[in-house]
Design a protein around this motif. Structure first.
Motif, PDB file in Angstrom:
ATOM      1  N   LEU A   1     -22.732   5.134  18.962  1.00 41.67           N
ATOM      2  CA  LEU A   1     -21.616   6.027  19.282  1.00 41.67           C
ATOM      3  C   LEU A   1     -20.856   5.545  20.513  1.00 41.67           C
ATOM      4  O   LEU A   1     -19.641   5.637  20.590  1.00 41.67           O
ATOM      5  CB  LEU A   1     -22.147   7.444  19.527  1.00 41.67           C
ATOM      6  N   ASN A   2     -21.597   5.006  21.495  1.00 43.94           N
ATOM      7  CA  ASN A   2     -20.977   4.525  22.723  1.00 43.94           C
ATOM      8  C   ASN A   2     -21.531   3.160  23.105  1.00 43.94           C
ATOM      9  O   ASN A   2     -22.655   2.830  22.740  1.00 43.94           O
ATOM     10  CB  ASN A   2     -21.274   5.495  23.881  1.00 43.94           C
ATOM     11  N   LYS A   3     -20.725   2.428  23.867  1.00 43.55           N
ATOM     12  CA  LYS A   3     -21.187   1.154  24.413  1.00 43.55           C
ATOM     13  C   LYS A   3     -22.226   1.451  25.492  1.00 43.55           C
ATOM     14  O   LYS A   3     -22.045   2.367  26.292  1.00 43.55           O
ATOM     15  CB  LYS A   3     -19.982   0.415  25.004  1.00 43.55           C
ATOM     16  N   LEU A   4     -23.293   0.700  25.489  1.00 41.76           N
ATOM     17  CA  LEU A   4     -24.357   0.941  26.466  1.00 41.76           C
ATOM     18  C   LEU A   4     -24.115   0.149  27.747  1.00 41.76           C
ATOM     19  O   LEU A   4     -23.403  -0.860  27.727  1.00 41.76           O
ATOM     20  CB  LEU A   4     -25.722   0.547  25.865  1.00 41.76           C
ATOM     21  N   PRO A   5     -24.750   0.566  28.864  1.00 38.97           N
ATOM     22  CA  PRO A   5     -24.613  -0.217  30.102  1.00 38.97           C
ATOM     23  C   PRO A   5     -25.263  -1.600  29.945  1.00 38.97           C
ATOM     24  O   PRO A   5     -26.165  -1.761  29.119  1.00 38.97           O
ATOM     25  CB  PRO A   5     -25.355   0.624  31.145  1.00 38.97           C
ATOM     26  N   PRO A   6     -24.811  -2.582  30.758  1.00 39.62           N
ATOM     27  CA  PRO A   6     -25.288  -3.969  30.603  1.00 39.62           C
ATOM     28  C   PRO A   6     -26.811  -4.108  30.662  1.00 39.62           C
ATOM     29  O   PRO A   6     -27.372  -4.938  29.957  1.00 39.62           O
ATOM     30  CB  PRO A   6     -24.634  -4.695  31.786  1.00 39.62           C
ATOM     31  N   ASP A   7     -27.480  -3.309  31.470  1.00 37.36           N
ATOM     32  CA  ASP A   7     -28.947  -3.469  31.565  1.00 37.36           C
ATOM     33  C   ASP A   7     -29.635  -3.094  30.250  1.00 37.36           C
ATOM     34  O   ASP A   7     -30.722  -3.576  29.952  1.00 37.36           O
ATOM     35  CB  ASP A   7     -29.526  -2.673  32.746  1.00 37.36           C
ATOM     36  N   LEU A   8     -29.011  -2.230  29.448  1.00 37.61           N
ATOM     37  CA  LEU A   8     -29.589  -1.894  28.143  1.00 37.61           C
ATOM     38  C   LEU A   8     -29.081  -2.837  27.052  1.00 37.61           C
ATOM     39  O   LEU A   8     -29.799  -3.158  26.108  1.00 37.61           O
ATOM     40  CB  LEU A   8     -29.269  -0.441  27.771  1.00 37.61           C
ATOM     41  N   GLU A   9     -27.841  -3.300  27.195  1.00 37.32           N
ATOM     42  CA  GLU A   9     -27.290  -4.226  26.194  1.00 37.32           C
ATOM     43  C   GLU A   9     -27.982  -5.582  26.227  1.00 37.32           C
ATOM     44  O   GLU A   9     -28.153  -6.217  25.193  1.00 37.32           O
ATOM     45  CB  GLU A   9     -25.800  -4.467  26.462  1.00 37.32           C
ATOM     46  N   GLN A  10     -28.335  -6.035  27.398  1.00 43.53           N
ATOM     47  CA  GLN A  10     -28.963  -7.356  27.548  1.00 43.53           C
ATOM     48  C   GLN A  10     -28.162  -8.438  26.815  1.00 43.53           C
ATOM     49  O   GLN A  10     -28.725  -9.254  26.074  1.00 43.53           O
ATOM     50  CB  GLN A  10     -30.399  -7.328  27.001  1.00 43.53           C
ATOM     51  N   GLY A  11     -26.861  -8.381  26.971  1.00 44.69           N
ATOM     52  CA  GLY A  11     -26.002  -9.422  26.381  1.00 44.69           C
ATOM     53  C   GLY A  11     -25.610  -9.181  24.933  1.00 44.69           C
ATOM     54  O   GLY A  11     -24.886  -9.996  24.352  1.00 44.69           O
TER      55      GLY A  11
END
Ligand code: DGY
Length: 318
Positions: A177-187
């Motif tokens: 639903l939403n873009k996650l923060p970088p620490d959760l996306e891990q690239g």
């Protein structure tokens, strides 16, 4: 405060029953039979809490009919699409589930499904009945290195699958639903539209919750967007898939294959899956390891004990 009496609706592994018995005065389902709603409600008479599971439909009617002795309800699952949380909240009934403890086990199952389809395991197992010997033509599959793993639902389980995909040197992309923060996306690359993710990935993994928005998501129109070499994996819930559409795509080889652990109308899943060589199917064993089952028991016990003592719990849903 005295111990709670609880009704355990399904036969549990011994090690879980021991943990339950240490914490509660428990009445166990010793038969191994799946109980009807009426049997569950009868078993709950005079009990403080239910140790339930995914096989019990806890709808508004269920909550309305709960015996007055019942003060809390647990489901031995992380998924809670079978629980009407609004009805539970309206009644002031605490509900608990089993998050976190099965994340790794389910992620491992997603890799099992992915590899099994990529390496054509359904056909390989069948071939062993009458194998004529090695040939270069035999069951050429798909290597995962460098391929894109597209994950629909980037929650705990989705991210744990991504971690494993990286270990296989895959590119990770996701939709949520939403873009996650970088620490959760891990690239991982974010696709706001799941259709775009489907068009651009080689392995499309359903790891979302079953909600009114995701039910029937994998339909003809969306499947048509996928690469002919792509794999579909479902470790979420069967009702996210339109069976007619997926079976048609598999039968016509419009995708490479599908690895499925969950089905519509379990256990009476569509029998056409059984005769598709490019379908690798499992009987909802995604969370079935000793480690996960033990952890699920413990976190549910923890939630029900918190309810008894009037304390907050990390696994409280309602
Ligand atoms: C879950 O936890 O939701 C599984 O599907 C059942 O164990």
């Amino acid at each position: 405060m005295s111990r709670w009496s609880i009704f355990v609706a399904a036969k549990m592994p011994d090690y879980v029953e021991r943990d339950i018995a240490a914490a509660f005065d428990a009445t166990f389902n010793t038969t191994g039979e799946k109980l009807t709603t009426d049997q569950v409600l009868k078993g709950l008479e005079g009990k403080d809490a239910l140790f339930g599971n995914v096989g019990i439909k806890m709808d508004a009617d269920f909550f309305a009919r709960l015996p007055s002795s019942v003060k809390a309800v647990g489901t031995y699952s992380v998924g809670y699409d079978h629980v009407d949380l609004a009805a539970a909240k309206a009644k002031g009934m605490p509900v608990f589930n089993t998050p976190d403890v099965l994340t790794d086990t389910v992620a491992e199952c997603a890799m099992l499904l992915t590899l099994s389809v990529a390496r054509r395991i359904t056909e390989s197992v069948a071939l062993m009945q009458n194998w004529k010997g090695w040939t270069p033509l035999q069951l050429n599959g798909m290597e995962l290195v460098g391929k894109t793993m597209g994950i629909f639902g980037f929650g705990r389980v989705g991210r744990a699958i991504a971690e494993r995909g990286r270990g296989f040197r895959m590119q990770i992309a996701y939709s949520d639903l939403n873009k996650l923060p970088p620490d959760l996306e891990q690239g991982a690359a974010y696709y706001p539209k799941p259709e775009d993710l489907m068009a651009n990935c080689d392995v499309f993994i359903l790891a979302c919750n079953s909600t009114p928005e995701t039910r029937g998501f994998l339909n003809r129109e969306r499947l048509a967007k996928m690469k002919p070499t792509a794999i579909v994996v479902n470790i979420a819930r069967g009702d996210i898939v339109n069976d007619d559409a997926l079976i048609e795509a598999l039968a016509q080889n419009r995708i490479m294959g599908a690895g499925l652990d969950v089905f519509n109308n379990e256990p009476n899943y569509d029998p056409r899956y059984r005769s598709l060589p490019n379908a690798f199917i499992l009987p909802h064993i995604g969370s079935s390891t000793v480690e996960a089952r033990r952890g699920m028991g413990r976190i549910l016990i923890e939630g029900l004990l918190a309810a008894k003592d009037g304390k907050p719990a990390r696994n409280r849903l309602a």
